[in-house]
Scaffold this motif. Structure first.
Motif, PDB file in Angstrom:
ATOM      1  N   MET A   1       0.847  -1.177   0.000  1.00 21.75           N
ATOM      2  CA  MET A   1       0.000   0.000   0.000  1.00 21.75           C
ATOM      3  C   MET A   1       0.891   1.238   0.000  1.00 21.75           C
ATOM      4  SD  MET A   1      -2.692   1.342   2.904  1.00 21.75           S
ATOM      5  CE  MET A   1      -4.148   0.495   2.378  1.00 21.75           C
ATOM      6  N   THR A   2       0.656   2.158  -0.907  1.00 22.45           N
ATOM      7  CA  THR A   2       1.394   3.403  -0.916  1.00 22.45           C
ATOM      8  C   THR A   2       0.686   4.404  -0.021  1.00 22.45           C
ATOM      9  OG1 THR A   2       0.187   4.354  -2.772  1.00 22.45           O
ATOM     10  CG2 THR A   2       2.111   2.989  -3.312  1.00 22.45           C
ATOM     11  N   ALA A   3       1.409   5.435   0.369  1.00 24.19           N
ATOM     12  CA  ALA A   3       0.840   6.434   1.262  1.00 24.19           C
ATOM     13  C   ALA A   3      -0.397   7.081   0.655  1.00 24.19           C
ATOM     14  CB  ALA A   3       1.884   7.489   1.602  1.00 24.19           C
ATOM     15  N   ARG A   4      -0.445   7.227  -0.629  1.00 23.85           N
ATOM     16  CA  ARG A   4      -1.561   7.907  -1.280  1.00 23.85           C
ATOM     17  C   ARG A   4      -2.844   7.082  -1.307  1.00 23.85           C
ATOM     18  NH1 ARG A   4       0.652  12.481  -3.153  1.00 23.85           N
ATOM     19  NH2 ARG A   4       2.813  12.416  -3.751  1.00 23.85           N
ATOM     20  N   SER A   5      -2.792   5.833  -0.915  1.00 21.85           N
ATOM     21  CA  SER A   5      -3.992   5.002  -0.990  1.00 21.85           C
ATOM     22  C   SER A   5      -4.707   4.849   0.352  1.00 21.85           C
ATOM     23  CB  SER A   5      -3.627   3.623  -1.529  1.00 21.85           C
ATOM     24  OG  SER A   5      -2.795   2.944  -0.625  1.00 21.85           O
ATOM     25  N   ILE A   6      -4.322   5.643   1.343  1.00 22.14           N
ATOM     26  CA  ILE A   6      -4.959   5.535   2.660  1.00 22.14           C
ATOM     27  C   ILE A   6      -6.326   6.223   2.635  1.00 22.14           C
ATOM     28  CG2 ILE A   6      -4.804   6.216   5.084  1.00 22.14           C
ATOM     29  CD1 ILE A   6      -1.766   5.997   4.819  1.00 22.14           C
ATOM     30  N   PRO A   7      -7.391   5.466   2.894  1.00 20.13           N
ATOM     31  CA  PRO A   7      -8.728   6.071   2.897  1.00 20.13           C
ATOM     32  C   PRO A   7      -8.984   6.855   4.178  1.00 20.13           C
ATOM     33  CG  PRO A   7      -8.878   3.763   3.467  1.00 20.13           C
ATOM     34  CD  PRO A   7      -7.424   4.024   3.146  1.00 20.13           C
ATOM     35  N   ARG A   8      -9.849   7.844   4.069  1.00 17.67           N
ATOM     36  CA  ARG A   8     -10.286   8.579   5.261  1.00 17.67           C
ATOM     37  C   ARG A   8     -11.211   7.656   6.035  1.00 17.67           C
ATOM     38  NH1 ARG A   8     -10.064  14.340   5.413  1.00 17.67           N
ATOM     39  NH2 ARG A   8      -9.089  15.097   3.531  1.00 17.67           N
ATOM     40  N   SER A   9     -10.759   7.241   7.198  1.00 15.79           N
ATOM     41  CA  SER A   9     -11.584   6.344   7.993  1.00 15.79           C
ATOM     42  C   SER A   9     -11.249   6.503   9.467  1.00 15.79           C
ATOM     43  CB  SER A   9     -11.390   4.896   7.546  1.00 15.79           C
ATOM     44  OG  SER A   9     -10.039   4.525   7.680  1.00 15.79           O
ATOM     45  N   HIS A  10     -12.079   5.902  10.290  1.00 18.62           N
ATOM     46  CA  HIS A  10     -11.902   5.922  11.739  1.00 18.62           C
ATOM     47  C   HIS A  10     -11.225   4.643  12.189  1.00 18.62           C
ATOM     48  CE1 HIS A  10     -15.064   8.857  11.061  1.00 18.62           C
ATOM     49  NE2 HIS A  10     -14.933   9.281  12.292  1.00 18.62           N
ATOM     50  N   ILE A  11     -10.480   4.739  13.280  1.00 17.50           N
ATOM     51  CA  ILE A  11      -9.884   3.575  13.920  1.00 17.50           C
ATOM     52  C   ILE A  11     -10.410   3.551  15.343  1.00 17.50           C
ATOM     53  CG2 ILE A  11      -7.753   2.455  14.662  1.00 17.50           C
ATOM     54  CD1 ILE A  11      -6.350   4.090  12.380  1.00 17.50           C
TER      55      ILE A  11
END
Length: 118
Positions: A1-11
């Motif tokens: 996974m590249t940094a640009r593929s991180i979805p806006r989500s909650h943890i």
């Protein structure tokens, strides 16, 4: 996974919620950074904090996320923001990890930290 593929989500954990920051978090960030024990540990903070500067910083978070240059999460406990954790200065697959926190219950000590890792 590249940094640009991180979805806006909650943890979500048992005690904490990490969620993408929003511009409405600026007032709480000012409150947190008004504690000298927090502000003195932050590399780019002014003391006392300036609401306009902090609001401007928060207004850039969505753009940074979309560009893949920074991912900033508000840390919540029991529905109240107690800090921020972020990865910023992202170039390629590397960035800097930082955080600052605040006492989250009466009698607790502040946890002011701003750690950077590359």
């Amino acid at each position: 996974m590249t940094a640009r593929s991180i979805p806006r989500s909650h943890i979500q954990t048992a005690r904490l919620l990490l969620r993408p920051t929003s511009e409405t978090d600026a007032n709480r960030a000012v409150e947190i950074q008004s504690d000298w024990n927090v502000a003195r540990m932050l590399s780019n903070a002014t003391y006392p904090p300036d609401l306009k500067d902090i609001a401007d910083w928060f207004s850039s978070h969505g753009r940074e996320w979309d560009e893949g240059t920074a991912y900033r999460f508000a840390i919540e406990r029991e529905g109240r923001m107690i800090g921020i954790v972020d990865v910023d200065c992202i170039v390629g697959s590397e960035g800097s990890l930082g955080y600052f926190g605040w006492k989250d219950r009466p009698g607790a000590r502040a946890t002011p930290s701003r750690q950077r890792k590359r």
